[in-house]
Scaffold this motif. Structure first.
Motif, PDB file in Angstrom:
ATOM      1  N   LYS A  22       0.843  -1.203   0.000  1.00  0.00           N
ATOM      2  CA  LYS A  22       0.000   0.000   0.000  1.00  0.00           C
ATOM      3  C   LYS A  22       0.873   1.246   0.000  1.00  0.00           C
ATOM      4  O   LYS A  22       2.009   1.220   0.476  1.00  0.00           O
ATOM      5  N   SER A 139     -11.030  -3.084   1.220  1.00  0.00           N
ATOM      6  CA  SER A 139     -10.125  -4.134   0.739  1.00  0.00           C
ATOM      7  C   SER A 139      -9.871  -3.820  -0.735  1.00  0.00           C
ATOM      8  O   SER A 139     -10.813  -3.800  -1.529  1.00  0.00           O
ATOM      9  N   ALA A 140      -8.616  -3.548  -1.086  1.00  0.00           N
ATOM     10  CA  ALA A 140      -8.359  -3.006  -2.428  1.00  0.00           C
ATOM     11  C   ALA A 140      -8.850  -3.934  -3.535  1.00  0.00           C
ATOM     12  O   ALA A 140      -9.402  -3.474  -4.542  1.00  0.00           O
ATOM     13  N   SER A 141      -8.687  -5.253  -3.337  1.00  0.00           N
ATOM     14  CA  SER A 141      -9.114  -6.167  -4.398  1.00  0.00           C
ATOM     15  C   SER A 141     -10.642  -6.127  -4.584  1.00  0.00           C
ATOM     16  O   SER A 141     -11.144  -6.485  -5.646  1.00  0.00           O
ATOM     17  N   ARG A 144     -12.211  -4.272  -7.531  1.00  0.00           N
ATOM     18  CA  ARG A 144     -12.253  -4.919  -8.843  1.00  0.00           C
ATOM     19  C   ARG A 144     -13.494  -5.788  -9.021  1.00  0.00           C
ATOM     20  O   ARG A 144     -13.955  -5.982 -10.139  1.00  0.00           O
ATOM     21  N   THR A 195      -3.604  -8.108   4.253  1.00  0.00           N
ATOM     22  CA  THR A 195      -3.262  -6.764   4.739  1.00  0.00           C
ATOM     23  C   THR A 195      -1.997  -6.828   5.599  1.00  0.00           C
ATOM     24  O   THR A 195      -1.026  -6.088   5.381  1.00  0.00           O
TER      25      THR A 195
END
Ligand code: DP6
Length: 337
Positions: A22, A139-141, A144, A195
């Motif tokens: 990150k 949650s970055a994923s 998507r 994470t």
């Protein structure tokens, strides 16, 4: 008492070009760009019910009450979606039809489904891009999984840390009819969560700098291969992305080894299949399972050979799938019921 609810479904996604690390800035911004495939064949279904009489948020995950930590993470996203700062508490009921928290991207489909259901139940009227940006903060994923097919998530920018940073659709599921076979391997103990794992890698791995330098180039190769539907170029770049990410994590102190013996056996089997002339490549996330990228013509043979690798418990065949969708909604009602 007011009450409103909605149900949404979302599918996990598997990164062909990995996100790992990150930015040193608020907002959970990825340090590298990533590119994923949203998968049909596995689904998270989430109902969000806002109810003014509830004393606190309640989260049920696969029929069991969730931890305070997970409930707070969900509450955080609901706070951002609710249009004012006086949010009613919510009951969130979420189920996966696949193993949870085992490197099968359950947080991605979970937060994507949550964002879509909460948006409708709250009457917030946010766009897909806004929901993707909000899911990314959890949650970055998950940013998507809002979209179907081939999806990219750009790296964040420290000079624009407050600007929206959603994922975007690169190509619809119909663009390329690939197959992904997931070989679910024996899990010893629960792997270190992504994470925690990526923060530990960033803080201690001497290879982290090299990963940050290499990842954008690998992402560009994956992107070009997807656009050109060049299977061999995609497979090679996807393997390079996964192995470079794992090498970086393995070099942390203490090293993060997400693989088990059966993971390595399955990787070796993918390479043996290739030597035998099959079109198949692998990728691995922050867990022990192996995901084999292949074509419709060869998927049956790839599944058969992966299923007999020692330690492979089961195989799941997936294909490009749709983005997160609303499946039911009940507008606000007064007086309970
Ligand atoms: C290895 O999106 O789970 O699956 O943003 O901290 O929630 P947080 O991490 P998460 O990390 C996914 C890591 C990965 C690669 C990928 O999906 O790009």
């Amino acid at each position: 008492m007011t009450r409103s609810s909605a149900v949404a479904q979302a599918h996990p996604n598997i990164a062909l070009a990995k996100y790992w690390g990150k930015l040193d800035a608020p907002g959970n911004l990825p340090a590298v760009p990533s590119l994923s495939l949203t998968l049909a064949g596995m689904v998270t279904t989430t109902r969000v019910t806002f109810e003014s009489s509830l004393p606190q948020d309640v989260l049920l995950l696969n029929d069991a009450p969730a931890s305070r930590r997970d409930t707070d993470r969900v509450g955080h996203l609901l706070d951002h979606i609710w249009p004012s700062d006086k949010r009613p508490r919510a009951e969130v009921v979420s189920t996966n039809d696949f193993p949870t928290a085992a490197g099968l991207a359950s947080s991605a489909s979970a937060f994507a489904a949550l964002a879509v259901a909460a948006n409708r139940a709250a009457g917030a009227g946010r766009s897909e891009a806004e929901l993707s940006d909000l899911a990314r903060r959890s949650s970055a994923s998950a940013a998507r999984s809002l979209f179907g097919g081939f999806v990219e998530l750009p790296a964040g920018r420290t000079d624009e840390a407050d600007a929206p940073a959603p994922a975007a659709s690169l190509a619809a599921p119909e663009h390329w009819d690939l197959r992904l076979v997931i070989a679910v391997t024996t899990t010893g103990r629960k792997p270190v969560g992504s994470t925690e794992g990526m923060n530990h890698t960033a803080g201690t791995s001497p290879l982290y700098r090299a990963w940050l330098d290499a990842a954008p180039g690998i992402f560009a190769r994956v992107r070009r291969a997807v656009m050109a539907r060049d299977f061999e170029a995609l497979g090679r770049a996807a393997e390079h992305s996964a192995l470079t990410m794992h090498a970086t994590a393995i070099a942390a102190e203490p090293g993060l080894i997400y693989w088990t013996g059966s993971t390595v056996e399955a990787l070796a089997e993918v390479r043996r299949m290739r030597a035998d002339g099959l079109g198949v490549y692998f990728t691995v996330d922050a867990g022990p399972h192996v995901k084999a990228i292949t074509t419709p013509a060869e998927v049956a043979e790839v599944k058969r050979r992966l299923a007999r690798v020692p330690g492979v418990q089961r195989t799941i065949i997936t294909r490009p799938g749709p983005g997160a969708q609303l499946v039911e909604s009940r507008p606000a009602s007064e007086g309970g019921g």
